[in-house]
Design a protein around this motif. Structure first.
Motif, PDB file in Angstrom:
ATOM      1  N   UNK A   1     -76.025 -21.434   3.176  1.00 51.87           N
ATOM      2  CA  UNK A   1     -74.635 -21.140   3.411  1.00 51.87           C
ATOM      3  C   UNK A   1     -74.297 -21.409   4.873  1.00 51.87           C
ATOM      4  N   UNK A   2     -73.153 -21.998   5.093  1.00 48.23           N
ATOM      5  CA  UNK A   2     -72.729 -22.307   6.453  1.00 48.23           C
ATOM      6  C   UNK A   2     -72.125 -21.073   7.107  1.00 48.23           C
ATOM      7  N   UNK A   3     -72.374 -20.938   8.427  1.00 47.60           N
ATOM      8  CA  UNK A   3     -71.711 -19.834   9.124  1.00 47.60           C
ATOM      9  C   UNK A   3     -70.239 -20.211   9.353  1.00 47.60           C
ATOM     10  N   UNK A   4     -69.444 -19.262   9.780  1.00 47.92           N
ATOM     11  CA  UNK A   4     -68.000 -19.473   9.888  1.00 47.92           C
ATOM     12  C   UNK A   4     -67.631 -20.648  10.788  1.00 47.92           C
ATOM     13  N   UNK A   5     -68.280 -20.770  11.944  1.00 49.77           N
ATOM     14  CA  UNK A   5     -67.968 -21.867  12.856  1.00 49.77           C
ATOM     15  C   UNK A   5     -68.258 -23.224  12.246  1.00 49.77           C
ATOM     16  N   UNK A   6     -69.411 -23.354  11.614  1.00 58.72           N
ATOM     17  CA  UNK A   6     -69.760 -24.626  10.973  1.00 58.72           C
ATOM     18  C   UNK A   6     -68.858 -24.906   9.779  1.00 58.72           C
ATOM     19  N   UNK A   7     -68.509 -23.847   9.031  1.00 61.79           N
ATOM     20  CA  UNK A   7     -67.610 -24.014   7.892  1.00 61.79           C
ATOM     21  C   UNK A   7     -66.262 -24.544   8.365  1.00 61.79           C
ATOM     22  N   UNK A   8     -65.740 -23.994   9.458  1.00 65.95           N
ATOM     23  CA  UNK A   8     -64.460 -24.447   9.998  1.00 65.95           C
ATOM     24  C   UNK A   8     -64.538 -25.900  10.449  1.00 65.95           C
ATOM     25  N   UNK A   9     -65.604 -26.261  11.135  1.00 60.06           N
ATOM     26  CA  UNK A   9     -65.784 -27.652  11.568  1.00 60.06           C
ATOM     27  C   UNK A   9     -65.875 -28.586  10.370  1.00 60.06           C
ATOM     28  N   UNK A  10     -66.621 -28.181   9.355  1.00 62.39           N
ATOM     29  CA  UNK A  10     -66.769 -29.000   8.148  1.00 62.39           C
ATOM     30  C   UNK A  10     -65.434 -29.150   7.435  1.00 62.39           C
ATOM     31  N   UNK A  11     -64.664 -28.075   7.358  1.00 62.63           N
ATOM     32  CA  UNK A  11     -63.346 -28.133   6.725  1.00 62.63           C
ATOM     33  C   UNK A  11     -62.433 -29.096   7.482  1.00 62.63           C
ATOM     34  N   UNK A  12     -62.433 -29.035   8.781  1.00 56.41           N
ATOM     35  CA  UNK A  12     -61.612 -29.936   9.595  1.00 56.41           C
ATOM     36  C   UNK A  12     -62.031 -31.383   9.385  1.00 56.41           C
ATOM     37  N   UNK A  13     -63.338 -31.631   9.364  1.00 58.13           N
ATOM     38  CA  UNK A  13     -63.841 -32.991   9.156  1.00 58.13           C
ATOM     39  C   UNK A  13     -63.406 -33.523   7.790  1.00 58.13           C
ATOM     40  N   UNK A  14     -63.588 -32.719   6.744  1.00 53.45           N
ATOM     41  CA  UNK A  14     -63.200 -33.144   5.398  1.00 53.45           C
ATOM     42  C   UNK A  14     -61.690 -33.374   5.337  1.00 53.45           C
ATOM     43  N   UNK A  15     -60.911 -32.460   5.896  1.00 58.57           N
ATOM     44  CA  UNK A  15     -59.453 -32.610   5.907  1.00 58.57           C
ATOM     45  C   UNK A  15     -59.028 -33.902   6.594  1.00 58.57           C
ATOM     46  N   UNK A  16     -59.661 -34.229   7.708  1.00 57.80           N
ATOM     47  CA  UNK A  16     -59.311 -35.454   8.436  1.00 57.80           C
ATOM     48  C   UNK A  16     -59.626 -36.703   7.626  1.00 57.80           C
ATOM     49  N   UNK A  17     -60.776 -36.723   6.963  1.00 57.03           N
ATOM     50  CA  UNK A  17     -61.132 -37.881   6.132  1.00 57.03           C
ATOM     51  C   UNK A  17     -60.162 -37.993   4.961  1.00 57.03           C
ATOM     52  N   UNK A  18     -59.854 -36.888   4.312  1.00 57.15           N
ATOM     53  CA  UNK A  18     -58.910 -36.916   3.190  1.00 57.15           C
ATOM     54  C   UNK A  18     -57.523 -37.362   3.630  1.00 57.15           C
ATOM     55  N   UNK A  19     -57.093 -36.914   4.799  1.00 55.86           N
ATOM     56  CA  UNK A  19     -55.786 -37.323   5.324  1.00 55.86           C
ATOM     57  C   UNK A  19     -55.753 -38.843   5.527  1.00 55.86           C
ATOM     58  N   UNK A  20     -56.814 -39.383   6.083  1.00 58.13           N
ATOM     59  CA  UNK A  20     -56.884 -40.838   6.286  1.00 58.13           C
ATOM     60  C   UNK A  20     -56.908 -41.568   4.954  1.00 58.13           C
ATOM     61  N   UNK A  21     -57.704 -41.093   4.005  1.00 61.82           N
ATOM     62  CA  UNK A  21     -57.755 -41.721   2.682  1.00 61.82           C
ATOM     63  C   UNK A  21     -56.388 -41.707   2.012  1.00 61.82           C
ATOM     64  N   UNK A  22     -55.707 -40.583   2.107  1.00 61.79           N
ATOM     65  CA  UNK A  22     -54.386 -40.476   1.478  1.00 61.79           C
ATOM     66  C   UNK A  22     -53.410 -41.487   2.071  1.00 61.79           C
ATOM     67  N   UNK A  23     -53.433 -41.662   3.388  1.00 60.80           N
ATOM     68  CA  UNK A  23     -52.507 -42.625   3.991  1.00 60.80           C
ATOM     69  C   UNK A  23     -52.866 -44.054   3.590  1.00 60.80           C
ATOM     70  N   UNK A  24     -54.130 -44.307   3.329  1.00 56.45           N
ATOM     71  CA  UNK A  24     -54.549 -45.656   2.944  1.00 56.45           C
ATOM     72  C   UNK A  24     -54.193 -45.993   1.502  1.00 56.45           C
ATOM     73  N   UNK A  25     -54.267 -45.026   0.596  1.00 54.04           N
ATOM     74  CA  UNK A  25     -54.037 -45.342  -0.812  1.00 54.04           C
ATOM     75  C   UNK A  25     -52.625 -45.050  -1.296  1.00 54.04           C
ATOM     76  N   UNK A  26     -51.830 -44.329  -0.532  1.00 57.56           N
ATOM     77  CA  UNK A  26     -50.458 -44.065  -0.934  1.00 57.56           C
ATOM     78  C   UNK A  26     -49.538 -45.151  -0.395  1.00 57.56           C
ATOM     79  N   UNK A  27     -49.805 -46.367  -0.848  1.00 63.42           N
ATOM     80  CA  UNK A  27     -48.987 -47.510  -0.440  1.00 63.42           C
ATOM     81  C   UNK A  27     -48.448 -48.190  -1.699  1.00 63.42           C
ATOM     82  N   UNK A  28     -47.249 -48.745  -1.636  1.00 61.98           N
ATOM     83  CA  UNK A  28     -46.640 -49.314  -2.837  1.00 61.98           C
ATOM     84  C   UNK A  28     -47.011 -50.782  -3.104  1.00 61.98           C
ATOM     85  N   UNK A  29     -48.070 -51.269  -2.535  1.00 62.27           N
ATOM     86  CA  UNK A  29     -48.438 -52.669  -2.712  1.00 62.27           C
ATOM     87  C   UNK A  29     -49.964 -52.785  -2.755  1.00 62.27           C
TER      88      UNK A  29
END
Length: 125
Positions: free
Chosen positions: A1-29
């Motif tokens: 189990x991750x401690x709170x600090x590592x969990x927060x860092x991991x959540x931020x990392x995952x959120x950033x990757x997902x945000x980038x993926x979303x901007x890449x695939x939400x295109x109309x062409x």
């Protein structure tokens, strides 16, 4: 189990990757080669690429995402990305997205009308 600090860092990392993926695939062409390469680079952050997404069973994909400590919102975002990516490219990740939505609905122990709507929509297709 991750401690709170590592969990927060991991959540931020995952959120950033997902945000980038979303901007890449939400295109109309259709995607350019450069955009597909960027999607591949972002998926590598999760130990995935387009080929492994195709090859993984629904259960294998969910197991991987849970091992990466995705929370319920992140799982939903990832499934949304799979659906949008399927719309602009010739991949059928809707079955995988449906499995992820169903997993969220079942395992989160909280009924979500939004997730339920997505499940119903995918089943009706």
């Amino acid at each position: 189990m991750l401690n709170k600090g590592l969990r927060d860092e991991e959540k931020i990392r995952i959120d950033n990757v997902l945000k980038t993926l979303r901007t890449l695939v939400f295109v109309p062409y259709p995607l350019t080669v450069l955009q597909k390469t960027e999607i591949e680079n972002q998926l590598k952050e999760f130990g995935l690429n387009i080929e492994t997404l195709v090859d993984y069973s629904n259960d294998e994909l969910i197991t991987l995402l849970m091992r990466l400590h995705f929370d319920w919102d992140q799982l939903e975002q990832f499934a949304d990305v799979l659906i949008e990516f399927s719309k602009i490219e010739n991949y059928t990740f809707t079955g995988k997205a449906l499995a992820v939505y169903q997993y969220i609905q079942q395992e989160s122990k909280v009924f979500s009308f939004g997730i339920n709507t997505k499940i119903t929509s995918l089943k009706d297709k």
